[in-house]
Design a protein around this motif. Sequence first.
Motif, PDB file in Angstrom:
ATOM      1  N   ASP A 369      30.983  43.982  38.101  1.00 34.20           N
ATOM      2  CA  ASP A 369      30.045  44.561  39.361  1.00 34.20           C
ATOM      3  C   ASP A 369      29.326  43.670  39.570  1.00 34.20           C
ATOM      4  O   ASP A 369      27.401  43.725  38.988  1.00 34.20           O
ATOM      5  CB  ASP A 369      29.538  45.663  38.578  1.00 34.20           C
ATOM      6  N   TRP A 370      29.258  42.542  40.275  1.00 38.35           N
ATOM      7  CA  TRP A 370      28.689  41.381  40.904  1.00 38.35           C
ATOM      8  C   TRP A 370      27.766  42.279  41.652  1.00 38.35           C
ATOM      9  O   TRP A 370      26.740  41.846  42.000  1.00 38.35           O
ATOM     10  CB  TRP A 370      29.167  40.509  41.955  1.00 38.35           C
ATOM     11  N   TRP A 371      27.492  43.364  41.954  1.00 36.29           N
ATOM     12  CA  TRP A 371      27.063  43.853  43.409  1.00 36.29           C
ATOM     13  C   TRP A 371      25.707  44.134  42.557  1.00 36.29           C
ATOM     14  O   TRP A 371      24.650  44.285  42.976  1.00 36.29           O
ATOM     15  CB  TRP A 371      27.087  45.139  43.219  1.00 36.29           C
ATOM     16  N   ASN A 372      25.224  44.284  41.274  1.00 41.18           N
ATOM     17  CA  ASN A 372      24.439  44.897  40.403  1.00 41.18           C
ATOM     18  C   ASN A 372      23.732  43.428  40.030  1.00 41.18           C
ATOM     19  O   ASN A 372      22.839  43.472  38.875  1.00 41.18           O
ATOM     20  CB  ASN A 372      24.725  45.550  38.906  1.00 41.18           C
ATOM     21  N   CYS A 373      24.513  42.349  40.312  1.00 36.58           N
ATOM     22  CA  CYS A 373      23.951  40.583  39.371  1.00 36.58           C
ATOM     23  C   CYS A 373      22.938  40.578  39.883  1.00 36.58           C
ATOM     24  O   CYS A 373      22.058  40.691  40.974  1.00 36.58           O
ATOM     25  CB  CYS A 373      24.863  40.025  39.878  1.00 36.58           C
ATOM     26  N   THR A 374      21.616  40.017  39.007  1.00 37.10           N
ATOM     27  CA  THR A 374      20.407  38.922  39.292  1.00 37.10           C
ATOM     28  C   THR A 374      20.199  37.818  39.223  1.00 37.10           C
ATOM     29  O   THR A 374      19.302  37.076  39.327  1.00 37.10           O
ATOM     30  CB  THR A 374      20.034  40.067  38.211  1.00 37.10           C
ATOM     31  N   SER A 375      21.600  37.190  38.609  1.00 32.35           N
ATOM     32  CA  SER A 375      21.761  36.012  38.695  1.00 32.35           C
ATOM     33  C   SER A 375      22.485  35.541  38.805  1.00 32.35           C
ATOM     34  O   SER A 375      24.358  36.565  39.205  1.00 32.35           O
ATOM     35  CB  SER A 375      21.529  35.446  37.053  1.00 32.35           C
ATOM     36  N   LYS A 378      26.226  35.211  37.027  1.00 30.87           N
ATOM     37  CA  LYS A 378      27.451  35.981  36.994  1.00 30.87           C
ATOM     38  C   LYS A 378      27.721  36.627  38.125  1.00 30.87           C
ATOM     39  O   LYS A 378      28.854  37.165  37.896  1.00 30.87           O
ATOM     40  CB  LYS A 378      25.894  37.196  36.357  1.00 30.87           C
ATOM     41  N   TYR A 379      27.007  36.378  39.209  1.00 31.49           N
ATOM     42  CA  TYR A 379      27.565  36.509  40.079  1.00 31.49           C
ATOM     43  C   TYR A 379      29.139  35.856  40.844  1.00 31.49           C
ATOM     44  O   TYR A 379      30.281  36.433  40.812  1.00 31.49           O
ATOM     45  CB  TYR A 379      27.196  36.778  41.295  1.00 31.49           C
ATOM     46  N   TYR A 380      29.117  34.631  40.718  1.00 28.27           N
ATOM     47  CA  TYR A 380      30.306  33.791  40.467  1.00 28.27           C
ATOM     48  C   TYR A 380      31.062  34.129  39.327  1.00 28.27           C
ATOM     49  O   TYR A 380      32.636  33.874  39.837  1.00 28.27           O
ATOM     50  CB  TYR A 380      29.885  32.078  40.437  1.00 28.27           C
ATOM     51  N   ARG A 381      31.099  34.541  38.133  1.00 32.94           N
ATOM     52  CA  ARG A 381      32.058  35.073  36.898  1.00 32.94           C
ATOM     53  C   ARG A 381      32.451  36.589  37.527  1.00 32.94           C
ATOM     54  O   ARG A 381      33.825  36.301  37.278  1.00 32.94           O
ATOM     55  CB  ARG A 381      31.136  35.063  36.408  1.00 32.94           C
ATOM     56  N   SER A 382      31.832  37.026  38.557  1.00 34.23           N
ATOM     57  CA  SER A 382      32.374  37.975  38.732  1.00 34.23           C
ATOM     58  C   SER A 382      32.774  38.769  39.779  1.00 34.23           C
ATOM     59  O   SER A 382      33.305  39.902  40.809  1.00 34.23           O
ATOM     60  CB  SER A 382      31.146  39.537  38.904  1.00 34.23           C
ATOM     61  N   TRP A 383      32.731  37.580  40.927  1.00 31.79           N
ATOM     62  CA  TRP A 383      33.203  37.850  42.291  1.00 31.79           C
ATOM     63  C   TRP A 383      34.436  37.802  42.266  1.00 31.79           C
ATOM     64  O   TRP A 383      35.472  38.895  42.784  1.00 31.79           O
ATOM     65  CB  TRP A 383      32.828  37.264  43.654  1.00 31.79           C
ATOM     66  N   ASN A 384      35.514  36.503  41.929  1.00 28.35           N
ATOM     67  CA  ASN A 384      36.765  36.677  42.129  1.00 28.35           C
ATOM     68  C   ASN A 384      37.013  36.226  40.713  1.00 28.35           C
ATOM     69  O   ASN A 384      37.089  35.117  40.683  1.00 28.35           O
ATOM     70  CB  ASN A 384      37.135  36.128  43.349  1.00 28.35           C
ATOM     71  N   MET A 385      37.400  37.301  39.506  1.00 29.15           N
ATOM     72  CA  MET A 385      38.024  37.125  38.216  1.00 29.15           C
ATOM     73  C   MET A 385      38.798  36.610  38.172  1.00 29.15           C
ATOM     74  O   MET A 385      39.755  35.818  37.179  1.00 29.15           O
ATOM     75  CB  MET A 385      36.836  37.980  37.567  1.00 29.15           C
ATOM     76  N   VAL A 386      39.773  36.373  39.161  1.00 24.29           N
ATOM     77  CA  VAL A 386      41.587  35.929  39.438  1.00 24.29           C
ATOM     78  C   VAL A 386      41.014  34.528  39.249  1.00 24.29           C
ATOM     79  O   VAL A 386      41.761  33.859  38.474  1.00 24.29           O
ATOM     80  CB  VAL A 386      42.541  36.529  39.995  1.00 24.29           C
ATOM     81  N   VAL A 387      40.885  34.304  40.455  1.00 30.29           N
ATOM     82  CA  VAL A 387      40.393  32.603  40.189  1.00 30.29           C
ATOM     83  C   VAL A 387      39.043  31.971  38.912  1.00 30.29           C
ATOM     84  O   VAL A 387      39.501  30.939  38.073  1.00 30.29           O
ATOM     85  CB  VAL A 387      39.818  32.145  41.341  1.00 30.29           C
ATOM     86  N   TYR A 388      38.165  32.854  38.518  1.00 36.28           N
ATOM     87  CA  TYR A 388      37.373  32.318  37.799  1.00 36.28           C
ATOM     88  C   TYR A 388      38.227  32.073  36.409  1.00 36.28           C
ATOM     89  O   TYR A 388      37.781  30.983  35.553  1.00 36.28           O
ATOM     90  CB  TYR A 388      35.830  33.222  37.806  1.00 36.28           C
ATOM     91  N   ASP A 389      39.103  32.844  35.850  1.00 38.14           N
ATOM     92  CA  ASP A 389      39.878  32.667  34.886  1.00 38.14           C
ATOM     93  C   ASP A 389      40.651  31.885  35.106  1.00 38.14           C
ATOM     94  O   ASP A 389      40.304  30.950  34.098  1.00 38.14           O
ATOM     95  CB  ASP A 389      40.488  34.236  34.663  1.00 38.14           C
TER      96      ASP A 389
END
Length: 514
Positions: A369-375, A378-389
């Motif tokens: 839920d990157w749309w709820n991020c305040t930091s 967390k946004y970078y971890r949530s936007w594209n978790m396939v590449v983040y993993d």
Amino acid sequence: MSNGTIEGKQPLSVQPGELRTFLQALRGDILRDVDRKLFKAIDSLVMELELKQRKTQNGIKEIRSPEKKEEKPKELPPKEFVLRNSTLTNLWEVTHLRSVYNICLAMFVLLYLNITIFYSLDSAKLNKDISIVAWTFGKFYIVTAVWFGMNFSIVFLLYPTFRFWATTRSEVVKKKGLYDTMFTFLFFIYQMGLLLIPANIIVSYNLPPVSSFTVLAEQSRLMMKTHAFVRENASRALRYKPHQDGDKEDSKPCPEVGKLIYFLFAPTLIYRDHYPRTPHIRWSYVAWNFLQVLGCILGAYIPCTHFIVDVFNKIGIEPIPLVNFMGVLAMSVFAGGLLMFLVFYGMFHCWLNAFAEMLRFGDRMFYDDWWNCTSFAKYYRSWNMVVYDWLYSYIYRDMYTLLGKSRVGAMLVVFMISAIIHEYILAVCFKFVFPLLFILFSTFGIILVFITRRRTSSFWNVFLWGSMFQGWGLLTVFYSMEWYARINCSRTLDSWLDYVVPRSFTCDVISLPS
């Protein structure tokens, strides 16, 4: 008190419809909360079991003092796959949020109808835009040939080489380190070939932007997958001892080729022999997701033609007045924001879910839920978790260990690698270097991570949304300006500097007020 009333007041009553709506919303909140807590609990349990196993194997007895608090493990946990839906799939089950989806769908249908009526009245504009679209997707036969070449090279070149090394290294008695070094060198040569050959084909055949981006996206995906496959199975080959647990599948030095082929198409960049699987395939769900991908492509066509082509096609021929340019910069927020939504929903939700359903791939947490991020962290971890993993598993964890358990140092390395890869894709795709994305990613992106760290108020969520809209808008405007400046402006540099120095800086693009 009379007739069930208190002091003359009317009794409270709840309508069945209101109660149903409240309970459905409550159900969605409970499911999301349980899913999040269960995933964290599984991660903690697996990490604790791994630590106990390591201590037992090393002969270390764990002694806990009742006076001291339990120390947190310093080792980073590995990626674990569990059976779960995508975030939006769960949210669409809530009636209120499903209505939001229906509203967006209705708006897009009306937009497509208006565009259809517009083109039926202006056939010249229709022919012009169709020719532009046909050009951007042109030479797709080369894209198909390159795609088959890259995949076949993995199955028929990389895999046999890796299998030969993995199965024969145990037979090498002397100079086993040299044998391993030779395979590492061959794998490096293969990765360089997978990097340079498709890029050279793009430049040599002058592929248009969409065709170039398709090749580069597949190239990046396959390079990360081959790295993951070799990385995960090299340790298995190093541990392999013949005639020991030969009946177990995990004891084999190399997995079967079928597992590699499944991994090449699975919507993940982390290799495992087995993934959570769903019981059956819902082909109607697959068709609906691919239909939505087509709708997102058509939706992206509208801002690209009406905002980019119609606004910037005369760059270098007629200078844009500064007042008009500021208006274009303001409108770019909406165009960039629309492209951001379409890229996210079409790629990370519809496309990946369609392939996951066809392959019965169970873990569909491709984003959070990157749309709820305040930091921004967390946004970078949530936007594209396939590449983040992938970055977490093969870059961040290694850098965390090499840099002495430094999370900040590991994060900076990950940011730089990600910025370089993004800039490489855009540079080869557009055939020029305009490092705006690299600058935004490697400077402002890192600064915003530290500024918004541990922020929880809604203000920072608004700030994050504004930053994303502005960032996508700036990228849309300046890359469009540079693209058309290189078409309409004469070349001033004859060396390789022409590909590095922005031509929009030397061309008469914006007219200042007198």
